[in-house]
Scaffold this motif. Sequence first.
Motif, PDB file in Angstrom:
ATOM      1  N   GLN A 110      -4.913   8.557   2.012  1.00 15.96           N
ATOM      2  CA  GLN A 110      -6.299   8.162   1.709  1.00 15.96           C
ATOM      3  C   GLN A 110      -6.429   7.589   0.296  1.00 15.96           C
ATOM      4  OE1 GLN A 110      -8.514   7.816   4.075  1.00 15.96           O
ATOM      5  NE2 GLN A 110      -6.874   8.571   5.395  1.00 15.96           N
ATOM      6  N   GLU A 111      -5.710   8.166  -0.670  1.00 20.40           N
ATOM      7  CA  GLU A 111      -5.753   7.627  -2.041  1.00 20.40           C
ATOM      8  C   GLU A 111      -5.206   6.199  -2.067  1.00 20.40           C
ATOM      9  OE1 GLU A 111      -6.929   8.735  -5.035  1.00 20.40           O
ATOM     10  OE2 GLU A 111      -7.737  10.551  -4.127  1.00 20.40           O
TER      11      GLU A 111
ATOM     12  N   ALA B  84      -7.735   3.914  -0.342  1.00 14.25           N
ATOM     13  CA  ALA B  84      -8.957   3.756  -1.135  1.00 14.25           C
ATOM     14  C   ALA B  84      -8.743   2.759  -2.274  1.00 14.25           C
ATOM     15  CB  ALA B  84      -9.410   5.104  -1.684  1.00 14.25           C
ATOM     16  N   TYR B  85      -7.552   2.749  -2.855  1.00 15.16           N
ATOM     17  CA  TYR B  85      -7.276   1.820  -3.948  1.00 15.16           C
ATOM     18  C   TYR B  85      -6.982   0.415  -3.447  1.00 15.16           C
ATOM     19  CZ  TYR B  85      -4.915  -0.565  -7.726  1.00 15.16           C
ATOM     20  OH  TYR B  85      -4.543  -1.509  -8.666  1.00 15.16           O
TER      21      TYR B  85
ATOM     22  N   CYS C 214       0.831  -1.199   0.000  1.00 17.98           N
ATOM     23  CA  CYS C 214       0.000   0.000   0.000  1.00 17.98           C
ATOM     24  C   CYS C 214       0.873   1.260   0.000  1.00 17.98           C
ATOM     25  CB  CYS C 214      -0.925  -0.017   1.211  1.00 17.98           C
ATOM     26  SG  CYS C 214      -2.123   1.321   1.248  1.00 17.98           S
TER      27      CYS C 214
END
Length: 149
Positions: free
Chosen positions: A102-103, A106-107, A45
Motif C-alpha cells: 500500500q505504501e 500510494a506513492y 513500483c
Amino acid sequence: MPARPLSDETLHLIAAVRDALESRGDVEERNLFGSHAFFVDGKVCIAVKNEDLLVRLPPERHEEFQEMQKTRELSPCGGMKGNFWIEPNGYATRALWNFWVQEALAYNPQAKATPKRKSTATKTAAKKSTATKKKPATTKRHSIFEADD
C-alpha cells in the motif's frame, strides 16, 4: 549467457506481488537490474530479487523507513532516496505485506516516470520466459501466507 532459473520462493513472491496488483489494469512486468520489476502506470513500483522485495517509497520519508527493521537502502550512498529492499522477515505477515504494498502504491502517482523502453522484443521475450517458469500449484507456499491463512 542464459539467466539462472528462479527459485520456488522467488517465483512465489513474484506471484504474490502479481496477485496484490491484479485489480490494476496499468501493471507491466519487466526484468530490471537482475530483479523482476512491476511497473504501475509506467513507473517502477515494486520489484523482487531472490526473496527480497524492493519498494519505491516517498523520498521525503526516507529516514522514517530507514529506521524500520528488516529494511535496507537500495543505494547506501544516498543516490536513490525512497527505494528500499525489504527482507523476508519484514513482510512475513499479511499486515506487513499489505503495509509495504500500500505504501508503494500510494506513492506511485507522485513518483517520477520511468523512461519508456525502445524495444518491445525484450518485453515479449521476458513474458514468455516468465510464463515458462511458472510452477504447478503444488509448489511450496511462501512464508507470508503460511501463518495467517
